[in-house]
Design a protein around this motif. Sequence first.
Motif, PDB file in Angstrom:
ATOM      1  N   LYS A  24      -2.851  -8.938  14.951  1.00  0.00           N
ATOM      2  CA  LYS A  24      -4.108  -8.193  14.810  1.00  0.00           C
ATOM      3  C   LYS A  24      -4.179  -7.101  15.867  1.00  0.00           C
ATOM      4  CE  LYS A  24      -6.943 -12.049  13.375  1.00  0.00           C
ATOM      5  NZ  LYS A  24      -7.883 -13.059  13.830  1.00  0.00           N
ATOM      6  N   ILE A  25      -4.782  -5.988  15.517  1.00  0.00           N
ATOM      7  CA  ILE A  25      -4.933  -4.896  16.489  1.00  0.00           C
ATOM      8  C   ILE A  25      -5.628  -5.423  17.755  1.00  0.00           C
ATOM      9  CG2 ILE A  25      -6.084  -2.676  16.932  1.00  0.00           C
ATOM     10  CD1 ILE A  25      -5.711  -2.056  13.910  1.00  0.00           C
ATOM     11  N   HIS A  26      -6.666  -6.244  17.565  1.00  0.00           N
ATOM     12  CA  HIS A  26      -7.418  -6.749  18.726  1.00  0.00           C
ATOM     13  C   HIS A  26      -6.539  -7.535  19.694  1.00  0.00           C
ATOM     14  CE1 HIS A  26     -10.517  -6.313  15.586  1.00  0.00           C
ATOM     15  NE2 HIS A  26     -11.310  -6.004  16.594  1.00  0.00           N
ATOM     16  N   GLU A  46       6.331  11.668   0.666  1.00  0.00           N
ATOM     17  CA  GLU A  46       5.373  12.774   0.476  1.00  0.00           C
ATOM     18  C   GLU A  46       4.506  12.949   1.711  1.00  0.00           C
ATOM     19  OE1 GLU A  46       2.472  12.821  -2.837  1.00  0.00           O
ATOM     20  OE2 GLU A  46       4.266  12.665  -4.086  1.00  0.00           O
ATOM     21  N   ARG A  47       4.062  11.834   2.269  1.00  0.00           N
ATOM     22  CA  ARG A  47       3.193  11.906   3.453  1.00  0.00           C
ATOM     23  C   ARG A  47       3.967  12.477   4.641  1.00  0.00           C
ATOM     24  NH1 ARG A  47       0.468   6.058   3.863  1.00  0.00           N
ATOM     25  NH2 ARG A  47      -1.252   6.956   5.027  1.00  0.00           N
ATOM     26  N   PHE A  48       5.219  12.049   4.790  1.00  0.00           N
ATOM     27  CA  PHE A  48       6.054  12.544   5.891  1.00  0.00           C
ATOM     28  C   PHE A  48       6.149  14.075   5.825  1.00  0.00           C
ATOM     29  CE2 PHE A  48      10.118  13.775   7.734  1.00  0.00           C
ATOM     30  CZ  PHE A  48      10.149  13.073   8.928  1.00  0.00           C
ATOM     31  N   SER A  86      -2.319   6.571  13.439  1.00  0.00           N
ATOM     32  CA  SER A  86      -3.438   5.766  12.945  1.00  0.00           C
ATOM     33  C   SER A  86      -3.771   6.332  11.572  1.00  0.00           C
ATOM     34  CB  SER A  86      -4.645   5.877  13.889  1.00  0.00           C
ATOM     35  OG  SER A  86      -5.771   5.251  13.309  1.00  0.00           O
ATOM     36  N   PHE A  87      -3.192   5.733  10.553  1.00  0.00           N
ATOM     37  CA  PHE A  87      -3.345   6.248   9.191  1.00  0.00           C
ATOM     38  C   PHE A  87      -4.225   5.290   8.388  1.00  0.00           C
ATOM     39  CE2 PHE A  87       1.186   8.181   9.620  1.00  0.00           C
ATOM     40  CZ  PHE A  87       0.668   9.262  10.312  1.00  0.00           C
ATOM     41  N   ALA A  88      -5.395   5.806   8.011  1.00  0.00           N
ATOM     42  CA  ALA A  88      -6.314   5.039   7.137  1.00  0.00           C
ATOM     43  C   ALA A  88      -6.537   3.618   7.649  1.00  0.00           C
ATOM     44  CB  ALA A  88      -5.762   5.013   5.710  1.00  0.00           C
ATOM     45  N   GLU A 113     -11.742  -5.643   5.549  1.00  0.00           N
ATOM     46  CA  GLU A 113     -12.766  -6.025   6.544  1.00  0.00           C
ATOM     47  C   GLU A 113     -12.193  -6.809   7.720  1.00  0.00           C
ATOM     48  OE1 GLU A 113     -16.402  -7.479   4.931  1.00  0.00           O
ATOM     49  OE2 GLU A 113     -16.529  -5.831   3.494  1.00  0.00           O
ATOM     50  N   ASN A 114     -10.877  -6.708   7.924  1.00  0.00           N
ATOM     51  CA  ASN A 114     -10.264  -7.389   9.069  1.00  0.00           C
ATOM     52  C   ASN A 114     -10.290  -6.523  10.334  1.00  0.00           C
ATOM     53  OD1 ASN A 114      -9.576  -9.815   7.793  1.00  0.00           O
ATOM     54  ND2 ASN A 114      -7.801  -8.851   6.835  1.00  0.00           N
ATOM     55  N   TYR A 115     -10.737  -5.284  10.181  1.00  0.00           N
ATOM     56  CA  TYR A 115     -10.870  -4.413  11.358  1.00  0.00           C
ATOM     57  C   TYR A 115     -12.090  -3.521  11.154  1.00  0.00           C
ATOM     58  CZ  TYR A 115      -9.513  -1.244  15.180  1.00  0.00           C
ATOM     59  OH  TYR A 115      -9.476  -0.499  16.349  1.00  0.00           O
ATOM     60  N   TYR A 154       0.855  -1.202   0.000  1.00  0.00           N
ATOM     61  CA  TYR A 154       0.000   0.000   0.000  1.00  0.00           C
ATOM     62  C   TYR A 154       0.888   1.248   0.000  1.00  0.00           C
ATOM     63  CZ  TYR A 154      -3.569   3.245   1.904  1.00  0.00           C
ATOM     64  OH  TYR A 154      -4.430   4.292   2.115  1.00  0.00           O
ATOM     65  N   GLN A 155       2.085   1.091   0.615  1.00  0.00           N
ATOM     66  CA  GLN A 155       3.002   2.225   0.738  1.00  0.00           C
ATOM     67  C   GLN A 155       4.207   2.032  -0.180  1.00  0.00           C
ATOM     68  OE1 GLN A 155       4.018   1.433   4.816  1.00  0.00           O
ATOM     69  NE2 GLN A 155       2.331   2.684   5.584  1.00  0.00           N
ATOM     70  N   SER A 156       4.707   3.129  -0.715  1.00  0.00           N
ATOM     71  CA  SER A 156       5.991   3.070  -1.424  1.00  0.00           C
ATOM     72  C   SER A 156       7.075   3.654  -0.514  1.00  0.00           C
ATOM     73  CB  SER A 156       5.939   3.875  -2.728  1.00  0.00           C
ATOM     74  OG  SER A 156       5.854   5.256  -2.441  1.00  0.00           O
ATOM     75  N   ILE A 172      -0.153   1.842  14.028  1.00  0.00           N
ATOM     76  CA  ILE A 172      -1.051   0.667  14.004  1.00  0.00           C
ATOM     77  C   ILE A 172      -1.653   0.474  12.607  1.00  0.00           C
ATOM     78  CG2 ILE A 172      -1.643   0.713  16.480  1.00  0.00           C
ATOM     79  CD1 ILE A 172      -4.401   1.726  14.988  1.00  0.00           C
ATOM     80  N   GLY A 173      -1.795  -0.779  12.225  1.00  0.00           N
ATOM     81  CA  GLY A 173      -2.227  -1.097  10.864  1.00  0.00           C
ATOM     82  C   GLY A 173      -1.218  -0.490   9.909  1.00  0.00           C
ATOM     83  N   CYS A 174       0.060  -0.798  10.188  1.00  0.00           N
ATOM     84  CA  CYS A 174       1.160  -0.010   9.592  1.00  0.00           C
ATOM     85  C   CYS A 174       1.512  -0.422   8.173  1.00  0.00           C
ATOM     86  CB  CYS A 174       2.393  -0.119  10.477  1.00  0.00           C
ATOM     87  SG  CYS A 174       3.092  -1.797  10.529  1.00  0.00           S
ATOM     88  N   ASN A 175       0.883  -1.529   7.659  1.00  0.00           N
ATOM     89  CA  ASN A 175       1.243  -2.058   6.352  1.00  0.00           C
ATOM     90  C   ASN A 175       2.732  -2.432   6.370  1.00  0.00           C
ATOM     91  OD1 ASN A 175       1.730  -1.407   3.043  1.00  0.00           O
ATOM     92  ND2 ASN A 175      -0.065  -2.569   3.599  1.00  0.00           N
ATOM     93  N   CYS A 176       3.573  -1.892   5.493  1.00  0.00           N
ATOM     94  CA  CYS A 176       5.012  -2.219   5.557  1.00  0.00           C
ATOM     95  C   CYS A 176       5.704  -1.487   6.703  1.00  0.00           C
ATOM     96  CB  CYS A 176       5.717  -1.829   4.269  1.00  0.00           C
ATOM     97  SG  CYS A 176       5.152  -2.743   2.847  1.00  0.00           S
ATOM     98  N   ILE A 227       2.503  -2.374  13.961  1.00  0.00           N
ATOM     99  CA  ILE A 227       1.823  -3.675  13.911  1.00  0.00           C
ATOM    100  C   ILE A 227       0.886  -3.708  12.703  1.00  0.00           C
ATOM    101  CG2 ILE A 227       1.917  -4.086  16.407  1.00  0.00           C
ATOM    102  CD1 ILE A 227      -1.177  -3.413  16.360  1.00  0.00           C
ATOM    103  N   ASP A 228       0.792  -4.891  12.116  1.00  0.00           N
ATOM    104  CA  ASP A 228      -0.154  -5.090  11.011  1.00  0.00           C
ATOM    105  C   ASP A 228      -0.533  -6.570  10.968  1.00  0.00           C
ATOM    106  OD1 ASP A 228      -0.950  -3.294   8.321  1.00  0.00           O
ATOM    107  OD2 ASP A 228      -1.117  -5.468   8.038  1.00  0.00           O
ATOM    108  N   ILE A 229      -1.752  -6.823  10.517  1.00  0.00           N
ATOM    109  CA  ILE A 229      -2.231  -8.201  10.428  1.00  0.00           C
ATOM    110  C   ILE A 229      -1.504  -8.982   9.326  1.00  0.00           C
ATOM    111  CG2 ILE A 229      -4.070  -7.720   8.752  1.00  0.00           C
ATOM    112  CD1 ILE A 229      -5.919  -9.496  10.400  1.00  0.00           C
TER     113      ILE A 229
END
Length: 241
Positions: free
Chosen positions: A148-150, A77-79, A163-165, A172-174, A61-63, A97-101, A119-121
């Motif tokens: 998992k976040i849970h 760019e986001r930074f 907490s980005f997107a 649908e995992n969260y 999802y991230q480059s 959280i839900g950090c992807n890479c 952390i990421d699932i």
Amino acid sequence: MGISFIIFSRRLVRFMNHHVTDSESDWFVYEQKTLDKKIKAVLKDQVEKYGSYSYFYGHPYQSLGILGVYGERSTEERFECYELRDIIKHDDRLLDIGCNCGFMAVYTAFRTGCRANGIDINPYMTRIGELCADYLRLSDRVNLEAIKIHDFKPDEIYTVVFSFATHWTDDENYRVPLREHFERLAGYLDNGGLLVFESHANDVGDEEFYATIDSIGDIFSLQSKKDTDQATRHLYLFRKV
Ligand SMILES: C[S@@+](CC[C@H](N)C(=O)[O-])C[C@H]1O[C@@H](n2cnc3c(N)ncnc32)[C@H](O)[C@@H]1O
């Protein structure tokens, strides 16, 4: 004939310059191809073995431009856009959280000197993040975990949470009520700690989303809000009260 000549000339130049390169200081060049190969192998594994929805056609999802990693959204760019260089201090302890890479965490640690966990699932994405953190010599300050976040039980309290997107996810995992998400994030943070929160594009214009944001004053005080991604998302900075 021409191609052989080019290959031969390149090898000759490399051989002649061998004495000015140094395997210790020039690792950034030497190891790039190996990193590329390792990342491709992880992505191949994901295609073959990951049972869940993968973002961006199986790419991250991230480059991460500095390491040539291709993905949908630019970390650098986001930074810059989120002004993280001014917000994050070198002694911060950051959780993404839900950090992807985990590239937002990795790159923030790289630029600011802070410590960062993510952390990421999806274990394939966190593996790519780990490879990049190793490559950047950040392993002592960056830790990424596939969980998992849970299920995540932090063994420390953080000064900053990203907490980005991620407050609900396309795979649908969260899916939790937004208030519950903010309460969970508050639980990770020290008093006075910062939450950097990025909305989804779908949240923009959603009255229920804004009503929840307006109702969390008992846990977070709003420091600032700006529009990002050509006004298709909002970025909020909150402080835990
Ligand atoms: C839209 S992406 C956002 C990634 C990152 N935060 C960013 O903005 O670049 C959502 C991420 O949440 C992760 N995810 C989904 N459900 C999750 C869960 N229950 N626990 C942890 N991560 C989850 C996905 O694997 C995906 O990497």
